[in-house]
Write a protein that holds these residues in place. Structure first.
Motif, PDB file in Angstrom:
ATOM      1  N   PRO A 458      29.551  91.969  44.497  1.00 38.41           N
ATOM      2  CA  PRO A 458      28.801  93.130  45.010  1.00 38.41           C
ATOM      3  C   PRO A 458      29.529  93.917  46.095  1.00 38.41           C
ATOM      4  CG  PRO A 458      27.873  91.068  45.839  1.00 38.41           C
ATOM      5  CD  PRO A 458      28.885  90.689  44.793  1.00 38.41           C
ATOM      6  N   TRP A 459      30.573  93.338  46.670  1.00 36.88           N
ATOM      7  CA  TRP A 459      31.297  94.003  47.753  1.00 36.88           C
ATOM      8  C   TRP A 459      32.312  95.030  47.247  1.00 36.88           C
ATOM      9  CZ3 TRP A 459      31.402  88.849  46.485  1.00 36.88           C
ATOM     10  CH2 TRP A 459      32.505  88.432  45.737  1.00 36.88           C
ATOM     11  N   LEU A 460      32.606  95.023  45.947  1.00 33.59           N
ATOM     12  CA  LEU A 460      33.664  95.878  45.415  1.00 33.59           C
ATOM     13  C   LEU A 460      33.232  97.345  45.363  1.00 33.59           C
ATOM     14  CD1 LEU A 460      35.604  94.291  42.406  1.00 33.59           C
ATOM     15  CD2 LEU A 460      36.516  95.196  44.528  1.00 33.59           C
ATOM     16  N   ASP A 461      34.093  98.227  45.863  1.00 34.45           N
ATOM     17  CA  ASP A 461      33.832  99.673  45.834  1.00 34.45           C
ATOM     18  C   ASP A 461      35.010 100.358  45.152  1.00 34.45           C
ATOM     19  OD1 ASP A 461      33.326 102.336  46.247  1.00 34.45           O
ATOM     20  OD2 ASP A 461      33.201 102.212  48.437  1.00 34.45           O
ATOM     21  N   TYR A 462      34.777 100.851  43.932  1.00 34.93           N
ATOM     22  CA  TYR A 462      35.838 101.513  43.169  1.00 34.93           C
ATOM     23  C   TYR A 462      35.930 103.008  43.448  1.00 34.93           C
ATOM     24  CZ  TYR A 462      36.357  97.329  40.234  1.00 34.93           C
ATOM     25  OH  TYR A 462      36.609  96.065  39.776  1.00 34.93           O
ATOM     26  N   GLU A 463      35.113 103.496  44.399  1.00 42.74           N
ATOM     27  CA  GLU A 463      35.041 104.920  44.686  1.00 42.74           C
ATOM     28  C   GLU A 463      34.789 105.669  43.371  1.00 42.74           C
ATOM     29  OE1 GLU A 463      38.703 105.594  46.965  1.00 42.74           O
ATOM     30  OE2 GLU A 463      37.473 105.595  48.787  1.00 42.74           O
ATOM     31  N   ASP A 464      35.608 106.645  43.071  1.00 41.08           N
ATOM     32  CA  ASP A 464      35.396 107.420  41.837  1.00 41.08           C
ATOM     33  C   ASP A 464      36.549 107.224  40.855  1.00 41.08           C
ATOM     34  OD1 ASP A 464      37.321 108.655  43.312  1.00 41.08           O
ATOM     35  OD2 ASP A 464      36.480 110.681  43.176  1.00 41.08           O
ATOM     36  N   ASP A 465      37.195 106.054  40.907  1.00 40.81           N
ATOM     37  CA  ASP A 465      38.313 105.807  40.001  1.00 40.81           C
ATOM     38  C   ASP A 465      37.834 105.898  38.550  1.00 40.81           C
ATOM     39  OD1 ASP A 465      41.232 104.495  39.787  1.00 40.81           O
ATOM     40  OD2 ASP A 465      39.931 103.598  38.269  1.00 40.81           O
ATOM     41  N   ALA A 466      38.536 106.688  37.773  1.00 37.68           N
ATOM     42  CA  ALA A 466      38.098 106.999  36.409  1.00 37.68           C
ATOM     43  C   ALA A 466      38.098 105.794  35.488  1.00 37.68           C
ATOM     44  CB  ALA A 466      38.985 108.102  35.825  1.00 37.68           C
ATOM     45  N   PHE A 467      38.952 104.807  35.750  1.00 42.35           N
ATOM     46  CA  PHE A 467      39.029 103.637  34.878  1.00 42.35           C
ATOM     47  C   PHE A 467      38.187 102.484  35.408  1.00 42.35           C
ATOM     48  CE2 PHE A 467      41.174  99.602  33.702  1.00 42.35           C
ATOM     49  CZ  PHE A 467      40.957  99.656  32.335  1.00 42.35           C
ATOM     50  N   PHE A 468      38.435 102.075  36.649  1.00 44.62           N
ATOM     51  CA  PHE A 468      37.768 100.890  37.186  1.00 44.62           C
ATOM     52  C   PHE A 468      36.277 101.119  37.435  1.00 44.62           C
ATOM     53  CE2 PHE A 468      42.229 100.052  38.618  1.00 44.62           C
ATOM     54  CZ  PHE A 468      42.432  98.948  37.815  1.00 44.62           C
ATOM     55  N   SER A 469      35.886 102.311  37.912  1.00 45.52           N
ATOM     56  CA  SER A 469      34.478 102.556  38.209  1.00 45.52           C
ATOM     57  C   SER A 469      33.624 102.615  36.954  1.00 45.52           C
ATOM     58  CB  SER A 469      34.311 103.858  39.003  1.00 45.52           C
ATOM     59  OG  SER A 469      34.645 104.975  38.191  1.00 45.52           O
ATOM     60  N   GLU A 470      34.269 102.769  35.809  1.00 44.19           N
ATOM     61  CA  GLU A 470      33.538 102.818  34.541  1.00 44.19           C
ATOM     62  C   GLU A 470      33.555 101.484  33.805  1.00 44.19           C
ATOM     63  OE1 GLU A 470      31.619 105.358  33.594  1.00 44.19           O
ATOM     64  OE2 GLU A 470      32.139 106.136  35.575  1.00 44.19           O
ATOM     65  N   GLY A 471      33.920 100.413  34.508  1.00 41.81           N
ATOM     66  CA  GLY A 471      33.822  99.081  33.915  1.00 41.81           C
ATOM     67  C   GLY A 471      35.016  98.680  33.071  1.00 41.81           C
ATOM     68  N   GLY A 472      36.207  99.154  33.447  1.00 40.08           N
ATOM     69  CA  GLY A 472      37.392  98.862  32.635  1.00 40.08           C
ATOM     70  C   GLY A 472      38.233  97.687  33.099  1.00 40.08           C
ATOM     71  N   PHE A 473      37.886  97.115  34.268  1.00 35.97           N
ATOM     72  CA  PHE A 473      38.752  96.103  34.886  1.00 35.97           C
ATOM     73  C   PHE A 473      39.079  94.950  33.939  1.00 35.97           C
ATOM     74  CE2 PHE A 473      39.854  92.531  37.589  1.00 35.97           C
ATOM     75  CZ  PHE A 473      40.562  93.091  38.642  1.00 35.97           C
ATOM     76  N   TRP A 474      38.143  94.554  33.093  1.00 34.22           N
ATOM     77  CA  TRP A 474      38.326  93.396  32.221  1.00 34.22           C
ATOM     78  C   TRP A 474      39.487  93.573  31.244  1.00 34.22           C
ATOM     79  CZ3 TRP A 474      37.904  94.108  26.968  1.00 34.22           C
ATOM     80  CH2 TRP A 474      37.271  95.278  26.544  1.00 34.22           C
ATOM     81  N   GLN A 475      39.896  94.807  30.976  1.00 33.62           N
ATOM     82  CA  GLN A 475      40.959  95.030  29.990  1.00 33.62           C
ATOM     83  C   GLN A 475      42.314  94.506  30.457  1.00 33.62           C
ATOM     84  OE1 GLN A 475      40.973  99.133  28.620  1.00 33.62           O
ATOM     85  NE2 GLN A 475      39.227  98.727  27.294  1.00 33.62           N
ATOM     86  N   LYS A 476      42.463  94.262  31.743  1.00 36.58           N
ATOM     87  CA  LYS A 476      43.701  93.697  32.268  1.00 36.58           C
ATOM     88  C   LYS A 476      43.712  92.170  32.217  1.00 36.58           C
ATOM     89  CE  LYS A 476      44.184  93.198  36.808  1.00 36.58           C
ATOM     90  NZ  LYS A 476      43.782  91.787  36.926  1.00 36.58           N
ATOM     91  N   GLN A 477      42.557  91.560  31.868  1.00 34.68           N
ATOM     92  CA  GLN A 477      42.438  90.105  31.873  1.00 34.68           C
ATOM     93  C   GLN A 477      42.784  89.561  30.491  1.00 34.68           C
ATOM     94  OE1 GLN A 477      41.562  88.244  34.846  1.00 34.68           O
ATOM     95  NE2 GLN A 477      42.709  86.942  33.458  1.00 34.68           N
ATOM     96  N   GLY A 478      44.050  89.150  30.329  1.00 35.39           N
ATOM     97  CA  GLY A 478      44.556  88.764  29.020  1.00 35.39           C
ATOM     98  C   GLY A 478      43.795  87.644  28.354  1.00 35.39           C
ATOM     99  N   HIS A 479      43.254  86.709  29.140  1.00 39.89           N
ATOM    100  CA  HIS A 479      42.549  85.556  28.563  1.00 39.89           C
ATOM    101  C   HIS A 479      41.369  85.991  27.694  1.00 39.89           C
ATOM    102  CE1 HIS A 479      44.662  84.165  32.138  1.00 39.89           C
ATOM    103  NE2 HIS A 479      44.689  82.962  31.602  1.00 39.89           N
ATOM    104  N   ILE A 480      40.760  87.123  28.024  1.00 37.30           N
ATOM    105  CA  ILE A 480      39.632  87.628  27.244  1.00 37.30           C
ATOM    106  C   ILE A 480      40.075  87.949  25.821  1.00 37.30           C
ATOM    107  CG2 ILE A 480      38.032  89.592  27.030  1.00 37.30           C
ATOM    108  CD1 ILE A 480      37.833  89.580  30.101  1.00 37.30           C
TER     109      ILE A 480
END
Length: 556
Positions: A458-480
């Motif tokens: 809950p502490w994470l603030d992505y500001e207005d980043d076009a990729f991360f603020s839209e829920g894209g962070f998981w795409q960098k997690q290769g294990h998924i």
């Protein structure tokens, strides 16, 4: 033998099929358990040769993904491994149904037969084309990640080499680095979405073909969950939400003060000190040399292990532009040799390779002479204990790598390890939701991630980043992409490793003795039984995580 001198021979599938056909026939006609086990030893040798050739080819490809010969070999291996797995399963069914099973269980353990049962439920000839397609999709994802060329401050970096700027002590530098990182993923997000969508549908179809409602249960069987299932994992995640998320929220506030900012932003993630995170003081060669000194001092067993690794060139750790990202340990059964792959990039992660990956490799080394192959078929929640615990057992030698900032490294490592626990659970819950609802669109999957981040980070603030603020962070997690439901193993192992940390602070020698005992147990017994044998608590039992969170809070 030095790795550079190890010959590679392409696996001949006609030979493989012929071997298994004869082995299956001979094993079915065995007249005693002793005769069947002697045939099984021939299986060990043959499979060891195959496995060694496959690892050599994939390792050399990972070291240079642009090299044409091993790129083609990697594609060939993607095609043949499902076929080999199916033949392996057909043979193991003969063992599973053997009239001499009691004798065989006494030789290769009850755990091995439970694993055979799960493998039997995980593969069938009719899904081989889907498995081959799955491998090709994973390789396609890997290629996108490995071939990243990210412009930053007049230079071009891959993902691994950009990382040092993502945690730079200068806030503007890391903000610009995260922007460059985000822009790269934004440029390929549609392609990654398409790959993942195909993977989800592919895996779901495999499950349907095998009679499952969805991929979740098949995924558990593929991960050889032989001692616990979904209910236990869900209870574990619940405990983490209750005990570790509040603790990590406190850590984030402490971190905010330490780096001197009014509000934490996403580009402050993983930065722990105002003058930057501790970094190794030496060159890659000096880090390896310091590692050798450390392991020579730690114990006779670790001294012998690291000398063997060094003498036989079993490290490839230098970051290169065409190298696959990440790090791992594998094992060459023909040569009884662990091998370590990594990407040194000038951050503390370089030292983590010498502790974490060497923890894996050390365990493989101390059990290398066990003739029973199944004893080393370790499930991942156990394998990761070996690596994560080694990170703590080597704390006393961090001055060799970080000089005057060794204490800061230890503080950072402990805070980072605690912070990881909710993140790892979030990755796991994300995958459960995705495979429970394979019909979700790529946009809906990103919405799922956004919602989970509110619960777990809950502490994470992505500001207005076009990729991360839209829920894209998981795409960098290769294990998924690589291994569904693997990631929770890191979390389960992490909380067990923390138990070792608590123990070693009270009695280092006694804790090390039980760690070595756990390494040698390998996969001879089931997960929770092994933990109990060496004096550790199961992460699944109510109260374990609450107590541990309290103990770790006291340490930071």
């Amino acid at each position: 033998m030095k790795f550079s001198e190890m010959p590679y021979e392409r696996v001949d599938m006609d030979e493989v099929k012929s071997f298994f056909e004869k082995l299956i026939n001979d094993s079915k006609n065995a007249k005693s358990g002793e005769e069947q086990f002697e045939l099984h030893k021939k299986y060990y040798k043959f499979v060891a040769d195959i496995r060694t050739n496959i690892i050599i080819a994939k390792f050399r490809h990972d070291c240079d993904t642009s090299e044409e010969y091993y790129a083609k070999e990697n594609d060939y291996i993607d095609e043949i491994t499902p076929v080999i797995a199916q033949l392996d399963t057909e043979y193991n069914k003969v063992l599973f149904e053997s009239p001499y099973r009691d004798y065989l269980e006494g030789k290769i353990s009850k755990v091995a037969f439970k694993n055979i049962e799960l493998a039997n439920k995980s593969i069938d000839e009719k899904i081989l084309p889907l498995m081959q397609e799955e491998n090709a999709l994973i390789s396609k994802y890997d290629k996108i990640i490995a071939s990243a060329k990210i412009p930053f401050d007049g230079e071009e970096y891959n993902i691994s080499l950009l990382r040092k700027f993502l945690t730079d002590k200068d806030r503007d530098t890391r903000k610009r680095a995260w922007k460059a990182y985000s822009e790269y993923f934004q440029s390929v997000t549609d392609e990654i979405d398409e790959i993942f969508d195909k993977l989800v549908k592919n895996r779901s179809q495999q499950a349907k073909e095998l009679g499952y409602d969805n991929f979740v249960e098949l995924g558990y069987n593929r991960m050889t969950r032989n001692a616990y299932r979904r209910a236990e994992v869900e209870n574990f995640r619940k405990q983490v939400k209750e005990s570790f998320v509040p603790l990590v929220s406190e850590i984030q506030e402490k971190r905010r003060k330490q780096i001197g900012v009014d509000e934490l932003k996403y580009y402050d993630n993983e930065v722990y000190f105002n003058d930057g995170n501790p970094a190794p003081t030496g060159t890659p060669e000096e880090i390896l040399k310091a590692g050798q000194e450390m392991y020579r001092e730690l114990s006779p067993e670790t001294a012998e292990f690291f000398d063997f690794m060094t003498e036989n060139e079993l490290f490839d750790v230098l970051g290169r532009k065409t190298k696959k990202q990440g790090g791992y340990m594998d094992f060459l059964p023909k040569y009884k040799a662990p091998i370590i792959f990594a990407n040194f990039n000038g951050t503390s992660g370089d030292v983590d390779v010498i502790t974490h990956e060497c923890g894996h490799a050390f365990q493989g080394y101390v059990t290398r002479d066990d003739e029973i192959k199944e004893h080393n078929d370790i499930t991942m929640e156990t394998a990761e204990i070996h690596s994560m615990s080694m990170e703590y057992f080597t704390y006393g030698w961090m001055d060799k790598f970080f000089g005057k900032r060794a204490d800061e490294y230890r503080e950072m490592h402990m805070m980072d390890s605690i912070t990881f626990v909710p993140y790892g659970c979030m990755v796991d819950e994300f995958q459960h939701i995705i495979y429970d609802k394979p019909e979700l669109t790529p946009k809906q999957r990103k919405e799922v991630w956004k919602d989970l981040e509110k619960q777990y980070r809950p502490w994470l603030d992505y500001e207005d980043d076009a990729f991360f603020s839209e829920g894209g962070f998981w795409q960098k997690q290769g294990h998924i992409f690589w291994n569904p439901f693997y990631y929770i193993d890191y979390v389960l192992a992490s909380v067990v490793a923390m138990q070792f940390k608590v123990w070693m602070d009270k009695d280092y020698k006694e804790a090390w003795k039980h760690y070595l005992e756990l390494c040698k147990l390998s996969a001879k017994d089931f997960y929770e039984t092994e933990l109990e044998t060496v004096g550790l608590k199961s992460p699944f039992k109510d109260g374990t995580i609450e107590t541990l969170a309290s103990e770790m809070k006291a340490k930071i």
